[in-house]
Design an enzyme around this catalytic site. Structure first.
Site, mmCIF file in Angstrom:
data_model
loop_
_atom_site.group_PDB
_atom_site.id
_atom_site.type_symbol
_atom_site.label_atom_id
_atom_site.label_comp_id
_atom_site.label_asym_id
_atom_site.label_seq_id
_atom_site.Cartn_x
_atom_site.Cartn_y
_atom_site.Cartn_z
ATOM 1 N N ASP A 84 -1.946 -1.307 -6.995
ATOM 2 C CA ASP A 84 -1.862 -0.306 -5.921
ATOM 3 C C ASP A 84 -1.734 1.124 -6.462
ATOM 4 O O ASP A 84 -1.334 1.329 -7.610
ATOM 5 C CB ASP A 84 -0.638 -0.587 -5.031
ATOM 6 C CG ASP A 84 -0.913 -1.691 -4.018
ATOM 7 O OD1 ASP A 84 -1.945 -2.366 -4.145
ATOM 8 O OD2 ASP A 84 -0.086 -1.859 -3.111
ATOM 9 N N ASP A 85 -2.053 2.071 -5.585
ATOM 10 C CA ASP A 85 -1.804 3.509 -5.749
ATOM 11 C C ASP A 85 -2.786 4.251 -6.652
ATOM 12 O O ASP A 85 -2.553 5.407 -7.003
ATOM 13 C CB ASP A 85 -0.362 3.799 -6.226
ATOM 14 C CG ASP A 85 0.687 3.322 -5.243
ATOM 15 O OD1 ASP A 85 0.301 2.808 -4.161
ATOM 16 O OD2 ASP A 85 1.877 3.446 -5.534
ATOM 17 N N HIS A 106 -6.025 2.036 0.527
ATOM 18 C CA HIS A 106 -4.551 2.047 0.549
ATOM 19 C C HIS A 106 -4.048 3.311 1.254
ATOM 20 O O HIS A 106 -3.048 3.883 0.851
ATOM 21 C CB HIS A 106 -4.041 1.959 -0.895
ATOM 22 C CG HIS A 106 -2.574 1.642 -1.044
ATOM 23 N ND1 HIS A 106 -1.909 0.769 -0.220
ATOM 24 C CD2 HIS A 106 -1.648 2.077 -1.930
ATOM 25 C CE1 HIS A 106 -0.641 0.687 -0.598
ATOM 26 N NE2 HIS A 106 -0.441 1.486 -1.631
ATOM 27 N N HIS A 125 -0.689 8.047 1.694
ATOM 28 C CA HIS A 125 0.439 7.216 1.246
ATOM 29 C C HIS A 125 1.759 7.920 1.594
ATOM 30 O O HIS A 125 2.723 7.917 0.823
ATOM 31 C CB HIS A 125 0.349 6.958 -0.254
ATOM 32 C CG HIS A 125 1.049 5.713 -0.703
ATOM 33 N ND1 HIS A 125 2.406 5.652 -0.905
ATOM 34 C CD2 HIS A 125 0.591 4.476 -0.991
ATOM 35 C CE1 HIS A 125 2.734 4.431 -1.317
ATOM 36 N NE2 HIS A 125 1.652 3.690 -1.372
ATOM 37 N N HIS A 146 1.079 -1.968 -10.264
ATOM 38 C CA HIS A 146 0.644 -0.564 -10.129
ATOM 39 C C HIS A 146 0.025 -0.122 -11.455
ATOM 40 O O HIS A 146 0.714 -0.154 -12.483
ATOM 41 C CB HIS A 146 1.842 0.328 -9.768
ATOM 42 C CG HIS A 146 2.431 -0.002 -8.435
ATOM 43 N ND1 HIS A 146 3.314 -1.055 -8.253
ATOM 44 C CD2 HIS A 146 2.236 0.561 -7.211
ATOM 45 C CE1 HIS A 146 3.638 -1.120 -6.974
ATOM 46 N NE2 HIS A 146 3.007 -0.152 -6.313
HETATM 47 ZN ZN LIG Z 1 1.407 1.983 -2.580
#
Ligand SMILES: [Zn+2]
Length: 268
Positions: A77-78, A131, A135, A226
């Site tokens: 993620d991210d 995503h 965020h 991540h």
């Molecule tokens: Zn995230």
């Protein structure tokens, strides 16, 4: 906390609390009865909102369809928060010939370096998911209109560079709300959760993370990492060696969940 049964959705709980209030009022119950009903409803709603696998507000895809196979999927993620780190992760995945899914944040896809990483992810056979754009810490307070906009903006950037429009969406922090559920219904994306949260952002140590993941890993898991973390390139080879030794196969998220990852290009 395990998944909620399907019938225990947000609307059902809301209806349940209101009905119990009605009954309590009709029977002239004491004030603390209302308090207990309220607190129970509130607790269920809290866990349902923060535990993506609970399917409380919306159905989320979190684990393999076929749990008999020793298969798992890896997600990051991210991205692309740190292109240098992401490239190191991609190097290792390439070396081990392992597919992954990268849930990227729209605002992290702006510089030339970030776009190069995005293109590399796709070119090397990985999947790219959405995503959100910002965020934001306040994502769970956003209106459904704003959530739709965030998803569409990020889709546009991804499609512009890899020619494919994602169908996979992972909400920031794995939080789901009625507004997010409404937005997802409009854009027709699939909400993707996980079964194994590695806690890599908290643990930050390859040996300790390996111990945690080894203890928790099971067939059909979707694991959350991540790719911007500094220690992750030291962890990944240890983890991938462990998977080989234990006879696990890493498959694409689309294959594991038996879902199409992109709108205009069937990937399964
Ligand atoms: Zn995230």
């Amino acid at each position: 906390m395990g998944p909620f049964p399907k019938y225990l959705r947000f609307n059902t709980v809301l209806l349940g609390v209101l009905s119990l209030f009605g009954i309590a009022a009709f029977l002239n119950f004491a004030w603390w009865v209302y308090l207990i009903i309220f607190l129970t409803g509130f607790t269920i709603a809290y866990f349902g909102t923060t535990q993506i696998a609970s399917n409380f507000h919306l159905p989320a895809y979190c684990q393999a369809v076929d749990l008999s196979k020793k298969e798992i999927a890896i997600t990051f993620d991210d991205g692309v928060l740190n292109p240098v780190q992401s490239n190191l992760v991609l190097d290792i995945l390439q070396q081990y010939q392992v597919p992954a899914t990268f849930f990227c944040i729209g605002k992290n896809l702006s510089s030339e370096e970030q776009i190069d990483v995005l293109k590399r992810m796709d070119a090397e056979g990985h999947l790219v998911g959405n995503h959100s754009f910002s965020h934001s810490n306040f994502f769970d307070f956003f209106s459904s209109k704003k959530v739709v906009q965030e998803i569409l903006d990020t889709d546009t950037i991804i499609e512009q560079h890899i020619g494919k429009k994602p169908l996979f969406f992972r909400p920031p922090y794995g939080i789901t709300t009625p507004n997010i559920a409404k937005a997802l219904g409009q854009v027709k994306h699939k909400t993707i959760g996980w079964t194994l949260r590695s806690l890599d952002t908290v643990i930050k140590d390859e040996q300790r993370l390996l111990i945690r993941v080894q203890k928790k890993l099971k067939k059909g898991d979707v694991i959350l990492f991540h790719d911007h973390l500094e220690f992750l390139p030291r962890f990944l080879p240890l983890f991938l060696e462990y998977l080989l030794k234990e006879g696990y196969t890493v498959v694409g998220l689309d294959q594991l969940l038996q879902l199409q990852a992109y709108q205009n290009k069937p990937s399964i």
